[in-house]
Design a protein around this motif. Sequence first.
Motif, short mmCIF file in Angstrom:
data_model
loop_
_atom_site.label_atom_id
_atom_site.label_comp_id
_atom_site.label_asym_id
_atom_site.label_seq_id
_atom_site.Cartn_x
_atom_site.Cartn_y
_atom_site.Cartn_z
N SER A 83 0.83 -1.21 0.00
CA SER A 83 0.00 0.00 0.00
C SER A 83 0.87 1.26 0.00
O SER A 83 0.53 2.26 -0.63
CB SER A 83 -0.93 0.01 1.21
OG SER A 83 -1.80 -1.10 1.15
N SER A 84 1.99 1.19 0.69
CA SER A 84 2.90 2.36 0.72
C SER A 84 3.40 2.66 -0.69
O SER A 84 3.52 3.82 -1.09
CB SER A 84 4.10 2.07 1.62
OG SER A 84 3.66 1.76 2.92
N ILE A 85 3.69 1.61 -1.45
CA ILE A 85 4.19 1.82 -2.82
C ILE A 85 3.10 2.42 -3.70
O ILE A 85 3.33 3.39 -4.42
CB ILE A 85 4.72 0.49 -3.42
CG1 ILE A 85 5.99 0.05 -2.68
CG2 ILE A 85 5.00 0.64 -4.92
CD1 ILE A 85 6.53 -1.31 -3.08
N PHE A 108 -2.38 -7.37 7.42
CA PHE A 108 -3.76 -7.28 6.92
C PHE A 108 -4.39 -5.92 7.17
O PHE A 108 -5.54 -5.82 7.56
CB PHE A 108 -4.63 -8.40 7.53
CG PHE A 108 -4.09 -9.77 7.24
CD1 PHE A 108 -3.96 -10.20 5.91
CD2 PHE A 108 -3.68 -10.61 8.25
CE1 PHE A 108 -3.45 -11.46 5.63
CE2 PHE A 108 -3.16 -11.88 7.97
CZ PHE A 108 -3.04 -12.29 6.66
N THR A 109 -3.60 -4.88 6.96
CA THR A 109 -4.15 -3.53 7.04
C THR A 109 -5.10 -3.33 5.86
O THR A 109 -6.16 -2.73 5.99
CB THR A 109 -3.00 -2.50 6.96
OG1 THR A 109 -2.12 -2.75 8.03
CG2 THR A 109 -3.53 -1.08 7.06
N THR A 110 -4.71 -3.84 4.71
CA THR A 110 -5.54 -3.70 3.52
C THR A 110 -6.54 -4.84 3.47
O THR A 110 -6.16 -6.00 3.52
CB THR A 110 -4.66 -3.72 2.26
OG1 THR A 110 -3.73 -2.64 2.33
CG2 THR A 110 -5.49 -3.58 1.00
N LEU A 111 -7.82 -4.46 3.41
CA LEU A 111 -8.87 -5.49 3.39
C LEU A 111 -9.48 -5.67 2.01
O LEU A 111 -9.98 -6.74 1.68
CB LEU A 111 -9.97 -5.13 4.40
CG LEU A 111 -9.46 -4.98 5.84
CD1 LEU A 111 -10.58 -4.52 6.76
CD2 LEU A 111 -8.86 -6.28 6.34
N CYS A 167 14.52 -0.59 1.14
CA CYS A 167 15.98 -0.58 0.98
C CYS A 167 16.64 0.60 1.72
O CYS A 167 17.86 0.71 1.77
CB CYS A 167 16.37 -0.56 -0.51
SG CYS A 167 16.08 1.01 -1.32
N ASP A 168 15.78 1.49 2.30
CA ASP A 168 16.33 2.59 3.11
C ASP A 168 16.84 2.07 4.46
O ASP A 168 17.61 2.74 5.16
CB ASP A 168 15.23 3.65 3.36
CG ASP A 168 13.99 3.03 3.97
OD1 ASP A 168 13.76 3.17 5.18
OD2 ASP A 168 13.21 2.36 3.22
N MET A 169 16.40 0.89 4.85
CA MET A 169 16.78 0.36 6.15
C MET A 169 18.21 -0.20 6.13
O MET A 169 18.67 -0.69 5.10
CB MET A 169 15.81 -0.75 6.58
CG MET A 169 14.39 -0.25 6.81
SD MET A 169 14.25 0.91 8.19
CE MET A 169 14.10 -0.26 9.56
N SER A 212 12.43 2.03 -2.13
CA SER A 212 11.97 2.42 -0.79
C SER A 212 10.73 3.29 -0.96
O SER A 212 10.79 4.34 -1.59
CB SER A 212 13.04 3.21 -0.04
OG SER A 212 12.42 3.84 1.09
N ALA A 213 9.63 2.81 -0.38
CA ALA A 213 8.39 3.60 -0.45
C ALA A 213 8.49 4.81 0.46
O ALA A 213 7.73 5.76 0.31
CB ALA A 213 7.20 2.73 -0.06
N VAL A 214 9.44 4.79 1.38
CA VAL A 214 9.59 5.92 2.30
C VAL A 214 10.40 7.05 1.66
O VAL A 214 9.98 8.20 1.65
CB VAL A 214 10.23 5.45 3.63
CG1 VAL A 214 10.66 6.66 4.47
CG2 VAL A 214 9.24 4.62 4.42
N1 LIG Z 1 11.38 1.83 6.40
C1 LIG Z 1 10.43 1.59 5.53
N2 LIG Z 1 9.21 1.26 5.98
C2 LIG Z 1 8.23 1.03 5.07
C3 LIG Z 1 8.49 1.12 3.68
N3 LIG Z 1 7.34 0.81 3.04
C4 LIG Z 1 6.41 0.55 3.97
N4 LIG Z 1 6.93 0.68 5.21
C5 LIG Z 1 6.23 0.46 6.48
O1 LIG Z 1 5.79 -0.89 6.53
C6 LIG Z 1 4.54 -0.99 7.21
C7 LIG Z 1 3.53 -1.72 6.35
O2 LIG Z 1 3.26 -0.94 5.17
P1 LIG Z 1 1.98 -1.15 4.29
O3 LIG Z 1 2.16 -0.30 3.10
O4 LIG Z 1 0.74 -0.94 5.09
O5 LIG Z 1 2.16 -2.68 3.94
P2 LIG Z 1 1.20 -3.65 3.10
O6 LIG Z 1 2.07 -4.55 2.33
O7 LIG Z 1 0.21 -2.84 2.34
O8 LIG Z 1 0.48 -4.46 4.26
P3 LIG Z 1 -0.94 -5.24 4.24
O9 LIG Z 1 -1.93 -4.33 3.65
O10 LIG Z 1 -1.24 -5.50 5.67
O11 LIG Z 1 -0.73 -6.48 3.47
C8 LIG Z 1 4.13 0.44 7.55
O12 LIG Z 1 4.47 0.72 8.87
C9 LIG Z 1 4.96 1.28 6.59
O13 LIG Z 1 5.21 2.57 7.09
C10 LIG Z 1 9.81 1.49 3.26
O14 LIG Z 1 10.13 1.58 2.07
N5 LIG Z 1 10.73 1.68 4.22
#
Ligand SMILES: Nc1nc2c(ncn2[C@@H]2O[C@H](COP(=O)(O)OP(=O)(O)OP(=O)(O)O)[C@@H](O)[C@H]2O)c(=O)[nH]1
Length: 464
Positions: free
Chosen positions: A179-181, A197-200, A292-294, A319-321
């Motif tokens: 979702s972040s991407i 499972f934040t995304t439903l 990859c920022d980590m 990195s989505a961040v």
């Molecule tokens: N450091 C870092 N944290 C990230 C990055 N991308 C996502 N996060 C963190 O990872 C956690 C999960 O991110 P989501 O985007 O909600 O992940 P998701 O894959 O959609 O998760 P579900 O919907 O539950 O399957 C959040 O706390 C984000 O802030 C990134 O590129 N770098």
Amino acid sequence: METFTDLCHINVKGGDGGAGCMSFRREAYVPKGGPDGGDGGDGGDVIIEADPQLSSLIDFRYKHHFRAERGTHGEGARRYGRDGRDLVLRVPLGTVVRELDATTQTPAYEIADLTQPGERVVVAPGGVGGRGNIHFVTPIRRAPAFAEKGEPALEHWIELEMKLMADAALVGMPSVGKSSIIARISAARPKIADYPFTTLVPNLGVARASDGRSFVAADVPGLIEGASEGRGLGHQFLRHIERTALILHVVDLTGGYEGRDAVEDYRTINAELAAYAEDLASRPQIVVGNKCDMPDTEDQARRLREAAEADGHQYFSVSAVTGKGLDALVAMTATRVAELRSELPAADPRQDRTERWERDRRTRDREITITREERHAWRVSGGAIERMVVQTDWDNDEAVAFLQHRFERIGLDERLEKAGLETGDEVRILGFAFDYEGAPSEDAYGADNDRGDSVIEEFGEDDD
Ligand SMILES: Nc1nc2c(ncn2[C@@H]2O[C@H](COP(=O)(O)OP(=O)(O)OP(=O)(O)O)[C@@H](O)[C@H]2O)c(=O)[nH]1
Ligand SMILES: [Mg+2]
């Protein structure tokens, strides 16, 4: 930024049929020549067609009423009216078309699910043109002084829903950052949180590369081991992934709280895809190592790249961040999507879903329902019978007598008798009312021309 519209209600109406013409030939020294009134033209249809170039229903956001052209009236000297032009409404692939209930405005039934390029369905057929008086000639009725009116086309509401038909689906374990991407590369604003499972439900977004090329991306609820057997929430969404040409397989380079291994995660998800559908495992994939920022993620990234490339997939660290690597990922995705789109079969207008729906519609159309409205008043309803009534010119006795004749041919009197009508009861069809004259007697109109009127196409007999 582009907004995403995936559900809309529109009102569609075919073109009305043109009226048939009542006319007699005029010749010098002939006081009254034979009938020569031509037929009215048919109204155009409203057609919905799936177009692979479209990715949203945005065209239907502000305009809700769509009408096809009407047929023109027939004229003397056997001149036929011109048919109205069809109106073709283009929708994205994956659009489901449903009939809406007229009173509740809720979906009543599915008309079609348009998944193939060029697939089309008629959602509002045009009215048939009325027949000119040349058709009503019989040995005993040489000069029919009436013609049929054109059939009014029906108007109704339909729902268009674009099902998830994203060009690319972001697939991966929970919390890897799908979702972040999508939030970062499009205008979509999905919920993001650090619990699984934040995304439903899938989020859709239109992503755009710097050169303007765009594609629709969807993030899908996280998949876990066993997803193909129904574990977690992702199972029902695997069905949607099946409709998507390209998979963006997202892997968390940090391994999450559990300190998972990126390559193992990658293999687990691929195994789930394969277990769900053989074909999903061989679907084009781009592997994305996120976060990859980590610190200390380089090693995981290198191993994941090797695993991906060994499988013939491209690999991107992002990195989505910070946004690092996302431009390159979006550009490559746009390229792959364009390639995959061009491999789709060219639009084939013969992919016509109308037939089946049309057949069902006709069966419904021919049904006649008789209901009691008052002690001595009954309503007769049904598409075809109502049309017979509206196509009749009520100011013309001959036309009314002809309608009477048609009623007898379809056995309406018997039906009324069975329903329990008594002589003198009122029979209502649309806004018209008649007196029920009792059990079927002599065919007042047709008795003397029984087989003469073979030109008259009869209700229920015109095989199709
Ligand atoms: N450091 C870092 N944290 C990230 C990055 N991308 C996502 N996060 C963190 O990872 C956690 C999960 O991110 P989501 O985007 O909600 O992940 P998701 O894959 O959609 O998760 P579900 O919907 O539950 O399957 C959040 O706390 C984000 O802030 C990134 O590129 N770098
Ligand atoms: Mg999510």
